[in-house]
Scaffold this active site. Structure first.
Site, PDB file in Angstrom:
ATOM      1  N   TRP A  61     -13.826  83.256  34.657  1.00  0.00           N
ATOM      2  CA  TRP A  61     -12.745  84.210  34.896  1.00  0.00           C
ATOM      3  C   TRP A  61     -13.040  85.461  34.087  1.00  0.00           C
ATOM      4  O   TRP A  61     -13.408  85.373  32.917  1.00  0.00           O
ATOM      5  CB  TRP A  61     -11.371  83.658  34.488  1.00  0.00           C
ATOM      6  CG  TRP A  61     -10.337  84.739  34.611  1.00  0.00           C
ATOM      7  CD1 TRP A  61      -9.805  85.220  35.771  1.00  0.00           C
ATOM      8  CD2 TRP A  61      -9.786  85.532  33.546  1.00  0.00           C
ATOM      9  NE1 TRP A  61      -8.958  86.276  35.491  1.00  0.00           N
ATOM     10  CE2 TRP A  61      -8.924  86.478  34.146  1.00  0.00           C
ATOM     11  CE3 TRP A  61      -9.946  85.539  32.163  1.00  0.00           C
ATOM     12  CZ2 TRP A  61      -8.220  87.412  33.403  1.00  0.00           C
ATOM     13  CZ3 TRP A  61      -9.245  86.471  31.420  1.00  0.00           C
ATOM     14  CH2 TRP A  61      -8.381  87.400  32.037  1.00  0.00           C
ATOM     15  N   GLU A 108     -12.821  82.137  39.375  1.00  0.00           N
ATOM     16  CA  GLU A 108     -11.349  82.184  39.402  1.00  0.00           C
ATOM     17  C   GLU A 108     -10.844  83.597  39.668  1.00  0.00           C
ATOM     18  O   GLU A 108     -11.084  84.512  38.894  1.00  0.00           O
ATOM     19  CB  GLU A 108     -10.818  81.687  38.044  1.00  0.00           C
ATOM     20  CG  GLU A 108      -9.302  81.753  37.911  1.00  0.00           C
ATOM     21  CD  GLU A 108      -8.818  81.323  36.520  1.00  0.00           C
ATOM     22  OE1 GLU A 108      -9.670  81.105  35.629  1.00  0.00           O
ATOM     23  OE2 GLU A 108      -7.602  81.220  36.332  1.00  0.00           O
ATOM     24  N   LYS A 156      -7.892  86.637  40.456  1.00  0.00           N
ATOM     25  CA  LYS A 156      -6.596  87.015  39.894  1.00  0.00           C
ATOM     26  C   LYS A 156      -6.140  88.303  40.545  1.00  0.00           C
ATOM     27  O   LYS A 156      -6.946  89.192  40.814  1.00  0.00           O
ATOM     28  CB  LYS A 156      -6.730  87.199  38.391  1.00  0.00           C
ATOM     29  CG  LYS A 156      -5.428  87.507  37.680  1.00  0.00           C
ATOM     30  CD  LYS A 156      -5.560  87.292  36.195  1.00  0.00           C
ATOM     31  CE  LYS A 156      -4.262  87.663  35.495  1.00  0.00           C
ATOM     32  NZ  LYS A 156      -4.235  87.220  34.107  1.00  0.00           N
ATOM     33  N   ASP A 187      -5.753  79.433  40.386  1.00  0.00           N
ATOM     34  CA  ASP A 187      -4.765  79.396  39.302  1.00  0.00           C
ATOM     35  C   ASP A 187      -3.444  79.803  39.941  1.00  0.00           C
ATOM     36  O   ASP A 187      -3.347  80.895  40.519  1.00  0.00           O
ATOM     37  CB  ASP A 187      -5.190  80.370  38.196  1.00  0.00           C
ATOM     38  CG  ASP A 187      -4.230  80.399  37.016  1.00  0.00           C
ATOM     39  OD1 ASP A 187      -3.001  80.488  37.251  1.00  0.00           O
ATOM     40  OD2 ASP A 187      -4.691  80.365  35.860  1.00  0.00           O
ATOM     41  N   HIS A 194      -1.946  83.332  39.708  1.00  0.00           N
ATOM     42  CA  HIS A 194      -2.787  84.483  40.040  1.00  0.00           C
ATOM     43  C   HIS A 194      -2.628  85.029  41.449  1.00  0.00           C
ATOM     44  O   HIS A 194      -3.549  85.634  41.993  1.00  0.00           O
ATOM     45  CB  HIS A 194      -4.265  84.122  39.816  1.00  0.00           C
ATOM     46  CG  HIS A 194      -4.605  83.969  38.370  1.00  0.00           C
ATOM     47  ND1 HIS A 194      -5.886  83.849  37.912  1.00  0.00           N
ATOM     48  CD2 HIS A 194      -3.818  83.931  37.267  1.00  0.00           C
ATOM     49  CE1 HIS A 194      -5.881  83.722  36.593  1.00  0.00           C
ATOM     50  NE2 HIS A 194      -4.638  83.766  36.187  1.00  0.00           N
ATOM     51  N   HIS A 243      -6.141  75.582  38.201  1.00  0.00           N
ATOM     52  CA  HIS A 243      -5.479  75.833  36.930  1.00  0.00           C
ATOM     53  C   HIS A 243      -3.995  75.740  37.235  1.00  0.00           C
ATOM     54  O   HIS A 243      -3.449  76.616  37.917  1.00  0.00           O
ATOM     55  CB  HIS A 243      -5.796  77.226  36.395  1.00  0.00           C
ATOM     56  CG  HIS A 243      -7.033  77.285  35.568  1.00  0.00           C
ATOM     57  ND1 HIS A 243      -7.515  78.449  35.027  1.00  0.00           N
ATOM     58  CD2 HIS A 243      -7.871  76.295  35.170  1.00  0.00           C
ATOM     59  CE1 HIS A 243      -8.618  78.182  34.333  1.00  0.00           C
ATOM     60  NE2 HIS A 243      -8.859  76.886  34.408  1.00  0.00           N
ATOM     61  N   ASP A 250       2.158  86.528  35.455  1.00  0.00           N
ATOM     62  CA  ASP A 250       1.247  85.458  35.057  1.00  0.00           C
ATOM     63  C   ASP A 250       1.502  85.086  33.591  1.00  0.00           C
ATOM     64  O   ASP A 250       0.656  85.251  32.740  1.00  0.00           O
ATOM     65  CB  ASP A 250      -0.199  85.954  35.257  1.00  0.00           C
ATOM     66  CG  ASP A 250      -1.229  84.913  34.875  1.00  0.00           C
ATOM     67  OD1 ASP A 250      -0.999  83.729  35.157  1.00  0.00           O
ATOM     68  OD2 ASP A 250      -2.263  85.291  34.294  1.00  0.00           O
ATOM     69  N   ASP A 257       2.077  82.217  32.064  1.00  0.00           N
ATOM     70  CA  ASP A 257       1.533  80.981  31.518  1.00  0.00           C
ATOM     71  C   ASP A 257       2.542  80.202  30.687  1.00  0.00           C
ATOM     72  O   ASP A 257       2.251  79.773  29.568  1.00  0.00           O
ATOM     73  CB  ASP A 257       0.238  81.255  30.728  1.00  0.00           C
ATOM     74  CG  ASP A 257      -0.921  81.598  31.652  1.00  0.00           C
ATOM     75  OD1 ASP A 257      -1.255  80.767  32.511  1.00  0.00           O
ATOM     76  OD2 ASP A 257      -1.479  82.709  31.535  1.00  0.00           O
ATOM     77  N   ASP A 292      -3.565  75.278  32.576  1.00  0.00           N
ATOM     78  CA  ASP A 292      -3.866  76.569  31.966  1.00  0.00           C
ATOM     79  C   ASP A 292      -2.573  77.310  31.667  1.00  0.00           C
ATOM     80  O   ASP A 292      -2.045  78.012  32.523  1.00  0.00           O
ATOM     81  CB  ASP A 292      -4.763  77.409  32.889  1.00  0.00           C
ATOM     82  CG  ASP A 292      -5.104  78.757  32.275  1.00  0.00           C
ATOM     83  OD1 ASP A 292      -4.941  78.915  31.049  1.00  0.00           O
ATOM     84  OD2 ASP A 292      -5.528  79.662  33.022  1.00  0.00           O
TER      85      ASP A 292
END
Ligand code: RNT
Ligand code: ZN
Length: 410
Positions: A177, A218, A220, A251, A254, A278, A286, A288, A318
């Site tokens: 990433w 990955e 995004k 992910d 993303h 993820h 994003d 997390d 993640d």
């Protein structure tokens, strides 16, 4: 209670024993970076950069290999099922020798740690939080010297991953990433992507046995400070992975908020041997946040289980919340991923698919809604018991560890 639950599931054609047994064999990769807010070991005052952010200042974060592994041990003891360990290049143990010079030996302590516990390792290059992450760019930077540095870094990381995979007898997921992007409207969207493609081609010119490494990229859609453009967009990486014989990592933080990551899984399964994940929780962005047992995660698990893709979808977590006890964050998120898998395993997918194919949509909706109130919690508790993992009392274990160990970290 479990016996009654088992009967209730039997009545809808589901074997709870089989679900419990299968759930325990699906690996979930635990991300080491939740333990220290993605700081790594390179230097004590490392600041996270690259369009990602951990917010919060909960006391007791791990500052070394010894502390991080001690914390991970507590987390692992609270999580049922098969577990892996996901590392980032910034967690090399020992003196900081430079990201383009790291080797397997700098991760040997991690390897030994994992091997002793029967845990397999996944690995990531770290293309952020570094002075060569210039102007928000790495592999797509206009300056060749910047790109070359990162090409050397990722090559070093793939070598480590391949050696790890070979030594552990299980392919190591190596996921790239990069934060590369632009804050405002690009004047040129194409050239950075061409440069990224060329950097990646140079990286992947080194071939490794697929039994040792699974290469993934990955995408995004945006980052903090890169709101208008990312070089590594979804279309870019899907095309890259498809044409280069590697894999894509999804992910679920993303994409545009109304896109369903669950829906993307079978789309990719139609073309790729493997799909990496993820699992996270984006709150408005994003962010997390810690993974919850919620619809999005249930739907992701459903796409894995209903399609019999347990061995083709590589599940990793993640997220990095620094505002709560970090070990609890690991435990909550990983337990919820496991819950979602068990929940999916307790669903009569063949019957639901039949209703869809026969266009019996009234029965499909009605059946699905009835399933929601079956005694799932009783099967979950039995699963935890068989995995020798605490039930709701797990929080007491974390609180005790916080009082004894974390509170002494100043
Ligand atoms: C960032 C990506 C990336 C990182 C980790 C630390 O938006 O999700 O996967 O979170 O590599
Ligand atoms: Zn991610």
């Amino acid at each position: 209670m479990y016996n009654e639950a088992k009967e209730a599931y039997k009545a809808v054609g589901v074997d709870a024993e089989q679900a419990i047994e299968k759930c325990g064999r699906i690996p979930v990769s635990l991300h080491c970076w939740q333990g220290d807010d993605v700081s790594g070991f390179e230097n004590a005052n490392a600041a996270l950069s690259g369009g990602i952010q951990a917010t919060g200042n909960y006391p007791g974060k791990a500052r070394s290999f010894a502390e991080l592994t001690a914390d991970l041990d507590v987390a692992y003891s609270l999580i049922p099922g098969a577990k892996r360990l996901n590392l980032h290049a910034i967690y090399a143990v020992g003196e900081n020798i430079g990201r383009d010079k790291i080797e397997f030996k700098h991760f040997k302590p991690w390897f030994d740690y994992a091997e002793k516990r029967g845990i397999k390792i996944d690995f990531n290059p770290t293309l952020f939080s570094h002075p060569m992450h210039k102007d928000g760019m790495t592999l797509s930077h206009p300056d060749k010297a910047v790109r070359d540095f990162w090409v050397r870094h990722v090559k070093a990381c793939r070598k480590i991953a391949a050696e790890t995979g070979k030594a552990q007898g299980s392919p190591c997921l190596h996921n790239i990433w990069i934060p590369d992007g632009l804050k405002d409207i690009p004047a040129d969207r194409l050239t950075p992507r061409i440069r990224l493609r060329e950097s990646l081609d140079e990286i992947f010119s080194v071939k490794y046995d697929k039994r040792y490494i699974v290469d993934a990229v990955e995408s995004k859609v945006f980052g903090i400070g890169m709101e208008s453009y990312t070089a590594g967009s979804s279309e870019f990486y899907l095309s890259y992975a498809a044409t280069r014989g590697i894999n894509a990592l999804l992910d679920n933080g993303h994409f545009h908020p109304t896109e369903s990551t669950a829906d993307k899984i079978p789309s990719l399964l139609a073309f790729f041997d493997k799909v990496a994940l993820h699992v996270t929780r984006p709150v408005r962005w994003d962010s997390d946040h810690v993974v919850l047992f919620e619809d999005e995660v249930k739907e992701i698990a459903k796409e894995i289980i209903a399609n019999g893709a347990e061995e083709r979808v590589l599940i990793g977590l993640d997220y990095f919340d620094a505002s709560v006890n970090r070990i609890a964050a690991w435990a909550i998120g990983a337990r919820n991923m496991q819950k979602a898998l068990l929940y999916a395993l307790l669903t009569p997918h063949a019957e639901l698919k039949r209703l869809q194919d026969e266009r019996k949509f009234t029965a499909l909706t009605a059946t699905r809604e009835e399933l929601k109130t079956l005694p799932f919690g009783d099967v979950w508790n039995e699963y935890l018991r068989r995995q020798s993992v605490p039930g709701s009392e797990w929080l007491g274990v974390v609180e005790d560890y916080e009082n004894r160990v974390l509170s002494a970290r100043k």
